[in-house]
Enzyme design. Structure first.
Site, PDB file in Angstrom:
ATOM      1  N   GLU A  58      -8.931  25.116 -31.714  1.00  0.00           N
ATOM      2  CA  GLU A  58      -8.092  24.770 -32.848  1.00  0.00           C
ATOM      3  C   GLU A  58      -8.290  25.721 -34.038  1.00  0.00           C
ATOM      4  O   GLU A  58      -7.395  25.850 -34.869  1.00  0.00           O
ATOM      5  CB  GLU A  58      -8.328  23.306 -33.241  1.00  0.00           C
ATOM      6  CG  GLU A  58      -7.802  22.352 -32.161  1.00  0.00           C
ATOM      7  CD  GLU A  58      -8.222  20.904 -32.340  1.00  0.00           C
ATOM      8  OE1 GLU A  58      -7.411  20.027 -32.058  1.00  0.00           O
ATOM      9  OE2 GLU A  58      -9.378  20.634 -32.733  1.00  0.00           O
ATOM     10  N   ASP A 113       1.594  16.999 -28.005  1.00  0.00           N
ATOM     11  CA  ASP A 113       2.082  16.093 -26.953  1.00  0.00           C
ATOM     12  C   ASP A 113       2.766  14.910 -27.614  1.00  0.00           C
ATOM     13  O   ASP A 113       2.695  14.748 -28.827  1.00  0.00           O
ATOM     14  CB  ASP A 113       0.895  15.621 -26.099  1.00  0.00           C
ATOM     15  CG  ASP A 113      -0.119  14.856 -26.936  1.00  0.00           C
ATOM     16  OD1 ASP A 113       0.029  13.632 -27.070  1.00  0.00           O
ATOM     17  OD2 ASP A 113      -1.060  15.482 -27.491  1.00  0.00           O
TER      18      ASP A 113
HETATM   19  N1  ADE Z   1      -4.644  14.608 -30.341  1.00  0.00           N
HETATM   20  C1  ADE Z   1      -3.668  15.283 -29.690  1.00  0.00           C
HETATM   21  N2  ADE Z   1      -2.941  14.451 -28.932  1.00  0.00           N
HETATM   22  C2  ADE Z   1      -3.469  13.214 -29.092  1.00  0.00           C
HETATM   23  C3  ADE Z   1      -3.169  11.949 -28.547  1.00  0.00           C
HETATM   24  N3  ADE Z   1      -2.164  11.794 -27.683  1.00  0.00           N
HETATM   25  N4  ADE Z   1      -3.943  10.898 -28.911  1.00  0.00           N
HETATM   26  C4  ADE Z   1      -4.956  11.063 -29.776  1.00  0.00           C
HETATM   27  N5  ADE Z   1      -5.299  12.235 -30.309  1.00  0.00           N
HETATM   28  C5  ADE Z   1      -4.541  13.309 -29.975  1.00  0.00           C
END
Ligand code: ADE
Length: 250
Positions: free
Chosen positions: A7, A214
């Site tokens: 990151e 996501d």
């Molecule tokens: N960080 C990136 N994607 C995530 C997710 N789906 N749930 C929790 N933290 C995240």
């Protein structure tokens, strides 16, 4: 601060020759100077406890005067697409529930649910994001990476509410539950509100910006890992670099 190396890897690499590293409680604190400003860069690892412990050291041992957390997040609101950027205006812990003793989501005895980020820092982050998207984004992600990893031609910059919890959200059911219970939640991650609570108690200004990897659904794990390894190293750090240069000149 970030949770994972990818990151903020490029920022660490760009400073690797000038940093001094101090290890405290199994975390490596990178002390660096850039454009005459002092920074401490650290990976907290994942989750609220890890983040709270790390930011407490940043404040007590290193005396930082403001805190910035960045990294990936899962989109919750329908308008928050993969590749978009979310700047937190406030954060809360969506997995905190001491009811009926205290209201759901409220931090017991502090009587606070939402922790506001620093407006001046947010404005600077927004400028760094918008400048990056207008000037560098197209050349940084050419070819098939664009449609594969970005749901829009040019990512959107959102500002609003981020939810934190000790859960990797990877099911539509859970995503819907968070959206129904707190409809203004833009995205979820696993550290921000913990950092916010500690900074609030120490009266330290803080800010958080997240890149959506996501949609917090059944594909989240795959999407997260691919985005983390293929996109993250080139995206968040480039924005951070712009931000640090801008902070130094203001
Ligand atoms: N960080 C990136 N994607 C995530 C997710 N789906 N749930 C929790 N933290 C995240």
């Amino acid at each position: 601060m970030a949770a994972l190396e990818q990151e903020i890897a490029a920022i660490l690499k760009s400073m690797e020759h000038q940093v001094t590293i101090r290890t405290v409680a199994d975390r490596r604190y990178h002390l660096a100077e850039r454009n005459g400003q002092q920074y401490v860069i650290v990976l907290s690892r994942i989750g609220k406890v890890a983040a709270a412990a790390t930011v407490t050291t940043l404040i007590n041992v290193f005396g930082v005067q403001s805190v910035l957390f960045t990294g990936l997040a899962g989109g919750i609101h329908a308008d928050v697409k993969v590749g978009d950027i979310v700047i937190a205006r406030s954060v809360y812990q969506y997995d905190l529930d001491a009811s009926p003793l205290f209201p759901k989501y409220s931090v017991p005895l502090l009587n606070k649910t939402f922790f506001d980020t620093d407006e001046a820092l947010n404005d600077k982050i927004a400028k760094a994001c918008n400048d990056y998207l207008a000037q560098d984004f197209a050349t940084a992600f050419e070819g098939n990476k664009r449609p594969r990893f970005f749901q829009r031609d040019i990512p959107k910059v959102h500002q609003g509410l981020i939810g934190s919890g000790d859960v990797f959200v990877n099911a539509l059911e859970k995503q819907n539950q968070i959206a129904e219970q707190m409809p203004s939640t833009l995205c979820v991650e696993m550290e921000g509100a913990a950092v916010a609570q500690v900074c609030y108690e120490y009266a330290i200004p803080f800010a958080i910006f997240r890149i959506i990897s996501d949609r917090a659904d059944s594909k989240a794990e795959l999407d997260f890992n691919e985005f983390l390894n293929e996109i993250s190293p080139h995206y968040g750090s480039a924005i951070l670099t712009r931000l640090l240069d801008q902070l130094a000149s203001s």
